[in-house]
Design an enzyme around this catalytic site. Structure first.
Site, short mmCIF file in Angstrom:
data_model
loop_
_atom_site.label_atom_id
_atom_site.label_comp_id
_atom_site.label_asym_id
_atom_site.label_seq_id
_atom_site.Cartn_x
_atom_site.Cartn_y
_atom_site.Cartn_z
N HIS A 47 45.46 -19.23 -2.75
CA HIS A 47 46.85 -19.60 -2.97
C HIS A 47 47.24 -20.68 -1.97
O HIS A 47 46.91 -20.60 -0.78
CB HIS A 47 47.74 -18.37 -2.81
CG HIS A 47 49.19 -18.70 -2.64
ND1 HIS A 47 49.87 -19.56 -3.48
CD2 HIS A 47 50.09 -18.30 -1.69
CE1 HIS A 47 51.12 -19.66 -3.07
NE2 HIS A 47 51.27 -18.92 -1.98
N CYS B 57 52.91 -14.73 -5.53
CA CYS B 57 51.86 -15.75 -5.40
C CYS B 57 50.48 -15.23 -5.78
O CYS B 57 49.55 -16.03 -5.97
CB CYS B 57 51.83 -16.28 -3.98
SG CYS B 57 53.44 -16.86 -3.39
N ASN C 131 53.90 -25.41 -2.09
CA ASN C 131 53.62 -24.02 -2.45
C ASN C 131 54.30 -23.72 -3.78
O ASN C 131 55.52 -23.65 -3.85
CB ASN C 131 54.14 -23.10 -1.34
CG ASN C 131 53.88 -21.62 -1.62
OD1 ASN C 131 53.74 -21.20 -2.77
ND2 ASN C 131 53.85 -20.83 -0.57
#
Length: 318
Positions: free
Chosen positions: A244, A119, A274
């Protein structure tokens, strides 16, 4: 306010983002899992997420986002001489994604490599692109974050099925008379590498949610502050904070500790889920499209995830 970094070097000329068409709502998941909309929103802040189709790969997503960034930049494919793709969800590691994405976009014979920092991957790729431009190793760079996380998710596992999604985001990095990408602050916590992992090719993605939550909400705001310090920027002067999109509670906790009270906080996770390395450029591209952030303003990026890896830098919004 401008970044303070000494010699000029690199800036982002344009962003582009892409999401698959299929929307999976919390209600949809509740028909399969022991969960509901209230439970999901209270824990991770997600209302819906996008899922790529069976014939839509992370390469396809990257080409869409990269093509949008390239079109928005006003450059042609022939102007790009380096392509960097950040991803952790390739079905096969050989060949790499970057060369395939470049070929499909008509970019001939560029340098091409992948980055796997999960990520944090887009921020790692952006730092590498900026350094390459400043050093003269490349002139114009396409950086893409792309993930098809859903192919690694067990849809019967409530802990992960409600969180992860698919998408891609991209940026074009070019030389600049004035600094437009600040110094990166990056690192890792390998002692916690088991907290987010895929054991082997036959396994699904697993995550120790509480471990990740505690780490993210205690260890990362100093990283974000240091990125501001190295860029010569006070958090109070930020136009946007784009972390993120891991979990809405994590985003809000870091934002409170950062002290960027006037910044627009990216909360793309609510409707996008996500998307790992794609989440930062995807969120920022959508914020720009909606007119939520000013061109020329400063945005703090903060990527973090499996590894555990993290990276942060301040950029000038194109």
């Amino acid at each position: 306010m401008r970044l303070s970094q000494g010699a000029p070097g690199a800036r982002i000329l344009a962003f582009g983002g892409y999401q698959p068409a299929e929307v999976v709502t919390n209600y949809d998941l509740s028909q399969r899992l022991d969960t509901n909309d209230e439970w999901i929103q209270s824990r991770v802040g997600i209302k819906e997420r996008r899922v790529a189709g069976p014939n839509e790969s992370e390469i396809d997503l990257a080409v869409q986002a990269g093509g949008k960034a390239l079109a928005a930049s006003g450059l042609s494919s022939g102007d790009i001489d380096l392509v960097i793709v950040a991803t952790c969800t390739l079905e096969a590691q050989i060949p790499n994604a970057a060369a395939r994405v470049a070929h499909r976009l008509g970019i001939r014979a560029p340098g091409a490599f992948d980055v796997n920092a999960a990520c944090a991957g887009f921020c790692y790729g952006l730092a590498a692109a900026a350094d390459a431009v400043r050093a003269g190793s490349a002139k114009n760079v396409l950086v893409v974050g792309t993930e098809k996380l859903t192919q690694w998710v067990d849809w019967d596992d409530r802990a992960t099925a409600v969180i992860f999604a698919d998408g891609a985001g991209a940026a074009v990095v070019v030389p600049s008379e004035t600094p437009g990408i600040g110094p990166v602050v990056w690192g890792s916590a390998g002692d916690k590498s088991d907290a987010i992992a895929v054991k082997d090719r036959a396994s699904f993605l697993r995550q120790e949610g509480q471990t990740v939550f505690r780490w993210a909400t205690t260890a990362l705001h100093p990283v974000a502050r240091l990125a501001c310090e190295r860029a010569g920027v006070d958090p109070a002067d930020l136009a946007a904070f784009v972390p993120h999109q891991a979990n809405l509670r994590i985003i809000e906790a870091i934002a409170r500790k950062l002290g960027a009270d006037d910044a627009v906080i990216a909360k793309d996770i609510v409707l996008a889920g996500n998307t790992s390395a794609a989440s930062i450029p995807l969120a920022l591209s959508r914020m720009i499209e909606r007119g939520e952030v000013p061109s020329g303003g400063l945005a703090l990026l903060l990527g973090f995830g499996a590894g555990l890896t993290y990276a942060s830098q301040v950029i000038e919004i194109p």
